[in-house]
Design an enzyme around this catalytic site. Structure first.
Site, PDB file in Angstrom:
ATOM      1  N   HIS A 117     -27.793  12.465  42.760  1.00 52.32           N
ATOM      2  CA  HIS A 117     -26.792  13.444  42.311  1.00 52.32           C
ATOM      3  C   HIS A 117     -25.556  12.828  41.677  1.00 52.32           C
ATOM      4  O   HIS A 117     -24.615  13.559  41.368  1.00 52.32           O
ATOM      5  CB  HIS A 117     -26.325  14.317  43.471  1.00 52.32           C
ATOM      6  CG  HIS A 117     -27.372  15.222  44.017  1.00 52.32           C
ATOM      7  ND1 HIS A 117     -27.547  16.516  43.572  1.00 52.32           N
ATOM      8  CD2 HIS A 117     -28.305  15.025  44.963  1.00 52.32           C
ATOM      9  CE1 HIS A 117     -28.538  17.082  44.242  1.00 52.32           C
ATOM     10  NE2 HIS A 117     -29.020  16.195  45.097  1.00 52.32           N
ATOM     11  N   LYS A 160     -13.572  14.442  36.478  1.00 54.03           N
ATOM     12  CA  LYS A 160     -13.679  15.850  36.075  1.00 54.03           C
ATOM     13  C   LYS A 160     -12.504  16.273  35.179  1.00 54.03           C
ATOM     14  O   LYS A 160     -12.508  17.339  34.591  1.00 54.03           O
ATOM     15  CB  LYS A 160     -13.742  16.747  37.306  1.00 54.03           C
ATOM     16  CG  LYS A 160     -15.008  16.536  38.145  1.00 54.03           C
ATOM     17  CD  LYS A 160     -14.985  17.382  39.405  1.00 54.03           C
ATOM     18  CE  LYS A 160     -16.124  17.081  40.353  1.00 54.03           C
ATOM     19  NZ  LYS A 160     -17.419  17.686  39.945  1.00 54.03           N
ATOM     20  N   LYS A 195     -13.192  23.259  41.007  1.00 60.10           N
ATOM     21  CA  LYS A 195     -14.165  22.246  41.432  1.00 60.10           C
ATOM     22  C   LYS A 195     -13.408  21.192  42.216  1.00 60.10           C
ATOM     23  O   LYS A 195     -12.174  21.222  42.249  1.00 60.10           O
ATOM     24  CB  LYS A 195     -14.858  21.605  40.219  1.00 60.10           C
ATOM     25  CG  LYS A 195     -13.877  21.142  39.138  1.00 60.10           C
ATOM     26  CD  LYS A 195     -14.582  20.591  37.901  1.00 60.10           C
ATOM     27  CE  LYS A 195     -15.135  21.625  36.961  1.00 60.10           C
ATOM     28  NZ  LYS A 195     -16.560  21.590  36.782  1.00 60.10           N
ATOM     29  N   ARG A 196     -14.125  20.253  42.864  1.00 64.13           N
ATOM     30  CA  ARG A 196     -13.423  19.161  43.536  1.00 64.13           C
ATOM     31  C   ARG A 196     -12.496  18.462  42.545  1.00 64.13           C
ATOM     32  O   ARG A 196     -12.792  18.374  41.343  1.00 64.13           O
ATOM     33  CB  ARG A 196     -14.448  18.155  44.094  1.00 64.13           C
ATOM     34  CG  ARG A 196     -15.173  18.645  45.325  1.00 64.13           C
ATOM     35  CD  ARG A 196     -14.211  18.933  46.455  1.00 64.13           C
ATOM     36  NE  ARG A 196     -13.618  17.724  46.965  1.00 64.13           N
ATOM     37  CZ  ARG A 196     -13.967  17.124  48.097  1.00 64.13           C
ATOM     38  NH1 ARG A 196     -14.911  17.660  48.855  1.00 64.13           N
ATOM     39  NH2 ARG A 196     -13.377  16.019  48.487  1.00 64.13           N
ATOM     40  N   LYS A 228     -22.510  29.215  36.803  1.00 59.16           N
ATOM     41  CA  LYS A 228     -22.032  30.453  37.429  1.00 59.16           C
ATOM     42  C   LYS A 228     -21.073  31.192  36.492  1.00 59.16           C
ATOM     43  O   LYS A 228     -21.126  32.422  36.366  1.00 59.16           O
ATOM     44  CB  LYS A 228     -21.342  30.137  38.759  1.00 59.16           C
ATOM     45  CG  LYS A 228     -22.307  29.549  39.786  1.00 59.16           C
ATOM     46  CD  LYS A 228     -21.593  28.884  40.966  1.00 59.16           C
ATOM     47  CE  LYS A 228     -22.581  28.005  41.733  1.00 59.16           C
ATOM     48  NZ  LYS A 228     -21.917  27.112  42.705  1.00 59.16           N
ATOM     49  N   THR A 264     -22.718  22.859  38.427  1.00 60.19           N
ATOM     50  CA  THR A 264     -23.391  24.130  38.690  1.00 60.19           C
ATOM     51  C   THR A 264     -22.387  25.271  38.526  1.00 60.19           C
ATOM     52  O   THR A 264     -22.772  26.399  38.219  1.00 60.19           O
ATOM     53  CB  THR A 264     -24.015  24.169  40.103  1.00 60.19           C
ATOM     54  OG1 THR A 264     -23.078  23.624  41.027  1.00 60.19           O
ATOM     55  CG2 THR A 264     -25.304  23.363  40.158  1.00 60.19           C
TER      56      THR A 264
HETATM   57  C1  26V Z   1     -18.858  11.690  45.530  1.00 62.10           C
HETATM   58  C2  26V Z   1     -17.869  10.748  45.596  1.00 62.10           C
HETATM   59  C3  26V Z   1     -17.301  10.438  46.925  1.00 62.10           C
HETATM   60  C4  26V Z   1     -16.531   9.144  46.929  1.00 62.10           C
HETATM   61  C5  26V Z   1     -15.631   9.048  45.731  1.00 62.10           C
HETATM   62  C6  26V Z   1     -16.382   9.114  44.450  1.00 62.10           C
HETATM   63  C7  26V Z   1     -17.419  10.153  44.430  1.00 62.10           C
HETATM   64  C8  26V Z   1     -17.975  10.539  43.236  1.00 62.10           C
HETATM   65  C9  26V Z   1     -18.947  11.481  43.181  1.00 62.10           C
HETATM   66  C10 26V Z   1     -19.409  12.047  44.332  1.00 62.10           C
HETATM   67  C11 26V Z   1     -20.485  13.060  44.215  1.00 62.10           C
HETATM   68  C12 26V Z   1     -21.471  12.974  45.323  1.00 62.10           C
HETATM   69  C13 26V Z   1     -22.720  13.721  45.040  1.00 62.10           C
HETATM   70  C14 26V Z   1     -22.485  15.076  44.440  1.00 62.10           C
HETATM   71  O1  26V Z   1     -21.935  15.957  45.042  1.00 62.10           O
HETATM   72  N1  26V Z   1     -22.941  15.250  43.225  1.00 62.10           N
HETATM   73  C15 26V Z   1     -22.882  16.516  42.526  1.00 62.10           C
HETATM   74  O2  26V Z   1     -24.143  17.148  42.692  1.00 62.10           O
HETATM   75  C16 26V Z   1     -24.199  18.401  42.039  1.00 62.10           C
HETATM   76  C17 26V Z   1     -25.529  19.013  42.387  1.00 62.10           C
HETATM   77  O3  26V Z   1     -26.561  18.268  41.829  1.00 62.10           O
HETATM   78  C18 26V Z   1     -23.992  18.232  40.549  1.00 62.10           C
HETATM   79  O4  26V Z   1     -24.009  19.497  39.941  1.00 62.10           O
HETATM   80  C19 26V Z   1     -22.675  17.535  40.273  1.00 62.10           C
HETATM   81  O5  26V Z   1     -22.549  17.259  38.890  1.00 62.10           O
HETATM   82  C20 26V Z   1     -22.604  16.244  41.057  1.00 62.10           C
HETATM   83  O6  26V Z   1     -21.322  15.637  40.941  1.00 62.10           O
END
Ligand code: 26V
Length: 812
Positions: free
Chosen positions: A353, A555, A549-550, A661, A657
């Protein structure tokens, strides 16, 4: 829903309410609990029927039972969805009326089940909905966190985190399964008994199942989210208790229960990291023991387990699964390595992801060794056999061996500890690996998994994400749903692809008018919410420009804020011009240790304060940061958006996602050529989206050539004025230091190329203004967007997973 079911719900509600009233006065909370309890009894029957059907499928079944392992399920509220699925919304409203209660007020009282961080967790929740709707034999497996995603408060413009005590009103949705209990071990050591290796000693914890039932909307099928609760095997230490050592008497119980305290403990310390690894191991072990027990019940033997069951890893968080499955098959069930490995490889599949290097999980070997000694042995063995295979396939390439090894040996010269690479384990042990949008899947193969893709080209696939139209259209936007029924008939409710029929009708003036009326009603509601939350009055007919979003640098919420500043400066310089009034809405949480993200939240508040109070600006521009973003808030915001901001640096957002929406609810998108934006543009017609910015190859190229953000600032007077205002304290009551870190980062590194994309972004926002002036044309564009969104249903996504990843045929 039949009359009998209606009467049954009414009477179940009455008796549940009577039980509530024996303990608490009648209010919205007791009514909510009674309603949930009543629905639960109907759901429990459907659950039993579904399980009985699935158990009868037999060894020849083409669809495997899917076990979706995920550390996160961001479910949101359940009552509204359950009522809609059961066809009982009106029934409950009627039962509440004589009590003087409104259904909407009762629904609002339900706390969100926020057991996820963001996109990954919400995707898992949408998938459960589609599992039910498609009748897929399945279990979602997760942890029953006592505290979910933190609640975000804002104090003096800054984020403060509060615990999310979502269980405080009880847990009326859960079905406890006291018979469903397994033991999970941590620590200890490996012994050899009669040639057989066994893991013994250490600490044992009990995992108990709690089921959350997710109903289909167009059948009586349900899907199950099985969440594990940890407790100590041993009761209190009575001796210690008698000595008066109460803490000591209970210590092991507290330690066991700590596994369920919180979603994602802060992993900046070693203790925090260890708890996280324990959580992952706990989820995996309990789930696989459950799977094996069920398989043995149904088939009587472990042969064929991999053919009958799919074990899906939602990111690497459950990537211990192959090691644990091997351990169970080898040590507990006496299979040979080759038999166990064949089953494991058949069963396991993995979705990646994110490409963000910070988010790719690795675990220090010493932590692994202390907590999971047998798993480490198994991982070594998997690695040895894998590397032997690589050597045979591509002899002499030692650099390759180092790169693909499951063990990161640390920097070549000195220092750095050895670590287990969880993504490598997931890839090596899976028969299928997929990304979540086409660009992301392509980049996986070209970058982080390039070596593996060379070794196993047939393993890598794409399955583009989708969202459930039940929650994100029918439930969130009843007005628009009714308009779609009127315009297209009700077929779109079971086959979202039917939205395509809207394309031919998008030019009809009557439909455009009706669409705009629905949108306006949704905007009025959001305007009221903004007023209630922030005391801010916004013009409900202004363009609602939304980014929710986060908060993360990639982003680029900061790019959005820079545009707000630029627009503000332009308005102040020329207040008489014919501005298109805009309300910019931002919401999102920053990780508690992510300083830059928190600073961006603070900047949003500072800019909002200045802009919103400037009499020269009036309703030409407002900025609203809505606190405590979550699923339920999204359900109110998304239907009210005119413009959806999807502006990540190309190549960084795996899919997105939220983008889907918004478009499904008739917002137009301003977006980069990134993630699923690309496929959305392709489905609705590229010209229907406001696309801007550098594309992935251009981003790569510019970085390779030596990117200097200052050149862009020097060349662009508007951008220079924005950066100057950030640095000179204009938005910080004269404090020139507050945003120094942002200015420095933008001018010196600017990893996410905000400076390079700024000019095109602002110009594209100008095109948005011009388009919005002509409301009929805007409505036509929005309707064309909706027409292209049928493909983005999570039902389509799940159908593709079944076909490419989970079917028996995918094993061939
Ligand atoms: C997590 C973290 C946590 C530590 C700091 C950096 C960082 C960067 C990215 C993430 C994302 C973790 C995985 C995640 O939530 N991915 C999301 O998954 C969604 C469902 O597939 C997707 O639509 C999003 O684009 C993707 O960011």
């Amino acid at each position: 829903m039949s009359t009998t079911q209606r009467t049954r719900l009414q009477s179940a509600f009455k008796s549940a309410l009577a039980a509530e009233l024996a303990q608490a006065p009648l209010d919205r909370d007791s009514a909510l609990r009674a309603a949930a309890t009543a629905c639960r009894s109907v759901l429990a029957e459907r659950w039993a029927k579904t399980q009985a059907q699935d158990a009868k499928r037999g060894a020849k079944a083409k669809t495997r039972r899917v076990h979706y392992l995920s550390m996160e399920f961001l479910m949101g509220r359940a009552l509204h969805n359950a009522l809609a699925a059961l066809g009982l919304t009106d029934t409950l409203a009627e039962a509440l009326a004589p009590l003087g209660l409104q259904l909407a007020d009762v629904l609002e009282r339900e706390p969100d089940a926020a057991l996820g961080n963001g996109g990954l967790g919400r995707l898992a929740a949408c998938f459960l909905d589609s599992f039910a709707e498609l009748g897929l034999p399945s279990f979602g497996y997760g942890l029953r966190y006592q505290f979910g995603m933190f609640a975000q408060g804002i104090t003096e413009g800054r984020q403060v985190e509060r615990p999310d005590d979502w269980l405080r009103l009880g847990t009326p949705w859960e079905q406890p399964r006291p018979e469903c209990r397994y033991t999970v071990r941590f620590g200890g050591r490996v012994v050899v008994e009669g040639g057989q290796r066994r893991w013994v000693g250490g600490e044992e914890v009990v995992a108990q199942a709690f089921d959350f039932i997710v109903p289909a909307h167009h059948s009586e099928r349900v899907s199950t989210l099985r969440q594990w609760q940890a407790s100590s095997v041993k009761p209190i230490d009575f001796e210690a208790f008698c000595r008066g050592d109460y803490e000591g008497a209970n210590r092991h119980r507290v330690a066991a229960e700590a596994l369920n305290w919180v979603l994602y403990p802060d992993d900046s310390t070693d203790a925090g990291r260890e708890l996280r690894l324990k959580q992952e191991a706990f989820l995996v072990s309990a789930s696989l023991q459950d799977l094996i027990a069920r398989h043995l019940r149904e088939f009587g033997s472990l042969q064929g387990l991999g053919r009958a069951n799919a074990i899906h890893l939602n990111d690497t968080h459950p990537a211990l699964a192959p090691a644990e499955l091997m351990r169970l098959l080898l040590d507990e069930h006496g299979l040979s390595w080759d038999e166990a490995w064949a089953i494991t490889r058949q069963a396991v599949s993995y979705t990646n992801h994110t490409l963000m290097p910070e988010a790719l999980e690795t675990w220090p070997l010493r932590m692994f060794e202390a907590l999971l000694p047998r798993h480490l042995e198994i991982i070594y063995e998997i690695n040895q056999r894998f590397l032997d295979g690589v050597k045979a396939q591509l002899p002499g390439d030692t650099a390759l061996l180092r790169r693909v090894s499951l063990i990161d040996e640390g920097p070549e010269h000195g220092g750095g500890e050895r670590r287990v690479r969880m993504a490598a384990l997931a890839v090596v042990a899976s028969h299928r690996v997929n990304g979540v949008a086409q660009l992301h899947s392509d980049l996986c193969v070209q970058t982080i998994f390039a070596d593996y893709a060379r070794l196993f080209p047939q393993r890598f696939h794409n399955v583009t994400n989708g969202v459930t139209p039940r929650r994100w259209l029918m439930q969130a936007n009843p007005g628009f749903s009714a308009l779609l029924d009127e315009t297209l008939g009700e077929g779109w409710r079971t086959d979202l692809g039917e939205l395509a029929k809207l394309k031919k009708k998008a030019g009809q003036a009557k439909l455009q008018k009706a669409f705009l009326a629905v949108k306006q009603a949704n905007k009025d509601k959001l305007a009221a919410r903004i007023r209630q939350e922030l005391g801010l009055v916004v013009n409900p007919t202004s363009l609602f420009d939304v980014q929710i979003k986060r908060i993360h640098e990639y982003k680029r919420q900061l790019l959005n804020i820079l545009h707000v500043i630029a627009r503000y400066q332009a308005i102040v310089a020329n207040p008489q011009a014919d501005w298109v009034p805009r309300t910019v809405v931002i919401a999102g949480k920053a990780a508690s240790a992510y300083h830059m993200a928190k600073l961006i939240i603070q900047l949003a508040h500072d800019v909002a304060r200045v802009v919103n109070s400037d009499p020269r600006v009036g309703d030409k521009l407002k900025l609203a940061f809505l606190p405590n973003y979550g699923v339920s808030l999204a359900e109110t915001i998304i239907p009210a958006a005119d413009l959806s901001e999807q502006i990540s640096t190309a190549g960084t957002e795996a899919s997105g996602t939220g983008n889907m929406k918004f478009a499904l609810n008739g917002a137009c998108t301003i977006g980069t050529w990134d993630g699923a934006n690309i496929e959305m543009a392709q489905h609705m017609g590229v010209d229907e989206m406001f696309v801007f910015g550098l594309r992935t190859e251009a981003v790569e190229k510019i970085k390779a050539l030596g990117y200097d953000p200052r050149l862009y600032v020097e060349e662009n007077r508007q951008l220079k004025a924005v950066i100057d205002a950030l640095g000179d304290g204009s938005f910080a009551n004269g404090d020139t230091q507050r945003y120094r870190a942002i200015v420095d980062k933008l001018l010196q590194v600017d990893n996410y190329l905000l400076m390079a994309d700024f000019a095109d972004y602002v110009a594209t926002q100008g095109r948005v203004d011009e388009a919005f002036r002509d409301r009929a044309a805007w409505a036509e564009r929005a309707l064309k967007n909706v027409a292209g969104m049928g493909w983005f249903s999570s039902d389509r996504t799940i159908a593709e997973y079944v076909e490419r990843v989970w079917s028996v045929d995918s094993l061939a």
